[in-house]
Write an enzyme that holds these catalytic residues in place. Structure first.
Site, PDB file in Angstrom:
ATOM      1  N   ASP A 248       0.870  -1.176   0.000  1.00  0.00           N
ATOM      2  CA  ASP A 248       0.000   0.000   0.000  1.00  0.00           C
ATOM      3  C   ASP A 248       0.909   1.229   0.000  1.00  0.00           C
ATOM      4  O   ASP A 248       1.524   1.563   1.016  1.00  0.00           O
ATOM      5  CB  ASP A 248      -0.892   0.013   1.237  1.00  0.00           C
TER       6      ASP A 248
ATOM      7  N   LYS B 195      -6.923   3.278  -3.497  1.00  0.00           N
ATOM      8  CA  LYS B 195      -7.307   3.294  -2.084  1.00  0.00           C
ATOM      9  C   LYS B 195      -7.553   4.728  -1.649  1.00  0.00           C
ATOM     10  O   LYS B 195      -6.790   5.630  -2.011  1.00  0.00           O
ATOM     11  CB  LYS B 195      -6.199   2.637  -1.262  1.00  0.00           C
TER      12      LYS B 195
ATOM     13  N   LYS C  90     -10.244   0.204  -2.491  1.00  0.00           N
ATOM     14  CA  LYS C  90     -10.138   0.000  -1.046  1.00  0.00           C
ATOM     15  C   LYS C  90     -10.452   1.294  -0.307  1.00  0.00           C
ATOM     16  O   LYS C  90      -9.605   2.178  -0.218  1.00  0.00           O
ATOM     17  CB  LYS C  90      -8.738  -0.497  -0.671  1.00  0.00           C
TER      18      LYS C  90
END
Length: 338
Positions: free
Chosen positions: A170, A238, A274
């Protein structure tokens, strides 16, 4: 965007160059990104509000609660994290409800890079593909959460986490570069981090690109940043680090899902989404499930295409699950505090 009927035969970089009509420099990216349709903010907010009012029946709620659990990245990202805390988190990820063996596992545990080896060791045989019931290890990288570091440091941060056994990375984008119009810098950093996700055997860790939408100021910027992340090779987009407010919101997530939908229609390639930060109750999480299903279809409600970044959400879902099974809530001390 131009369409193609052979998505699997064209690499993402080649497709990006074809769509851009040139190299991914500031001028070319600005022309492309600023040529995207503007976001109807009133319409987006109204659509998200409508989706947020949808209710589901009892049998569907039971399914939804289990599905939420299977889509969670159970997260600890604190400076005080220890190997012991990570081992406890892994134990909960693998066996969320010790009294109910039918309770599904979460999709992944998400930790800092130096905790990856401890997470992998604690997972043992439970480590694996979350689409097959295993639990992955996700690591934040690239000077999370600020992203304020040199590219060399960001790449080393990523490579170290992958070498330690991270299945997913991430990363955070350079919001300063994006907001000042240096789109080429952002594109290049994502592309190079993607390459740093490559393992010695040639396989790659999945790359989630954190936009930190709370700092991007406008819906138009969020659409542009989402598109830029996909063009540069992100496997997921995300919303947030969870360290900046506002974090995930339903309108922002809906917008990102629409970007993914448009990319899929244009290219045939599926990108994950996400939302992370601030999703604490099963009631709120169900709103996100409905929004995904209505925007992209239920096929997107799988770990390789949708995740919740959360720490406290799991406990609320477990309490609701127990209420459905036993007719009452358990005591406050029944569940571990994450």
């Amino acid at each position: 965007m131009a369409t193609t009927s052979t998505p699997d035969t064209i690499s993402r970089p080649d497709r990006a160059l074809a769509l851009l009509g040139g190299s991914p420099d500031d001028a070319t990216l600005r022309r492309y990104l600023h040529g995207l349709p503007g976001v109807d903010a009133v319409g987006l907010d109204a659509r998200a509000a409508d989706l947020g009012t949808r209710s589901i029946k009892t049998t569907s709620k039971a399914w939804a609660l289990d599905r939420i659990i299977s889509l969670i990245d159970l997260t600890t990202l604190e400076g005080a994290d220890t190997p012991g805390k990570v081992r406890s988190l892994v134990a909960k990820a693998v066996n969320p409800d010790a009294t109910d063996p039918s309770c599904p596992r979460v999709a992944a545990v998400c930790v800092y890079g130096d905790m990856v080896e401890h997470a992998r060791e604690a997972l043992g045989a439970a480590h694996g593909d979350p689409d097959d019931g295993g639990v992955s290890v996700a690591a934040v990288a690239t000077a999370f959460p600020s992203g304020r570091a040199s590219l060399a440091v960001k790449l080393a941060d990523t490579a170290d986490a992958v070498a330690a056994g991270a299945d997913e990375i991430d990363m955070v984008i350079d919001r300063g570069a994006f907001l000042s119009g240096r789109y080429g810098v952002v594109f290049d950093q994502i592309a190079q981090v993607k390459e740093a996700c490559r393992r010695a055997d040639g396989t790659q860790a999945s790359l989630k690109v954190i936009l930190e939408t709370g700092e991007l100021q406008t819906y138009d910027n969020i659409r542009r940043a989402s598109t830029l992340a996909i063009l540069a090779g992100g496997d997921f987009i995300k919303t947030s680090t969870g360290k900046v407010q506002p974090a995930a919101t339903l309108p922002v997530t809906l917008l990102m899902l629409e970007v993914v939908r448009d990319w899929y229609r244009a290219t045939g390639v599926k990108i994950g989404v996400k939302p992370a930060g601030g999703i604490r109750t099963s009631k709120d999480a169900i709103k996100y499930l409905v929004t995904v299903a209505e925007t992209l279809g239920e096929e997107w409600l799988q770990p390789h295409l949708f995740r919740f970044g959360a720490s406290s959400l799991l406990n609320d879902v477990l309490r609701q699950r127990q209420k459905m099974a036993h007719g009452h809530y358990t005591g406050a001390d029944y569940l571990t505090i994450d």
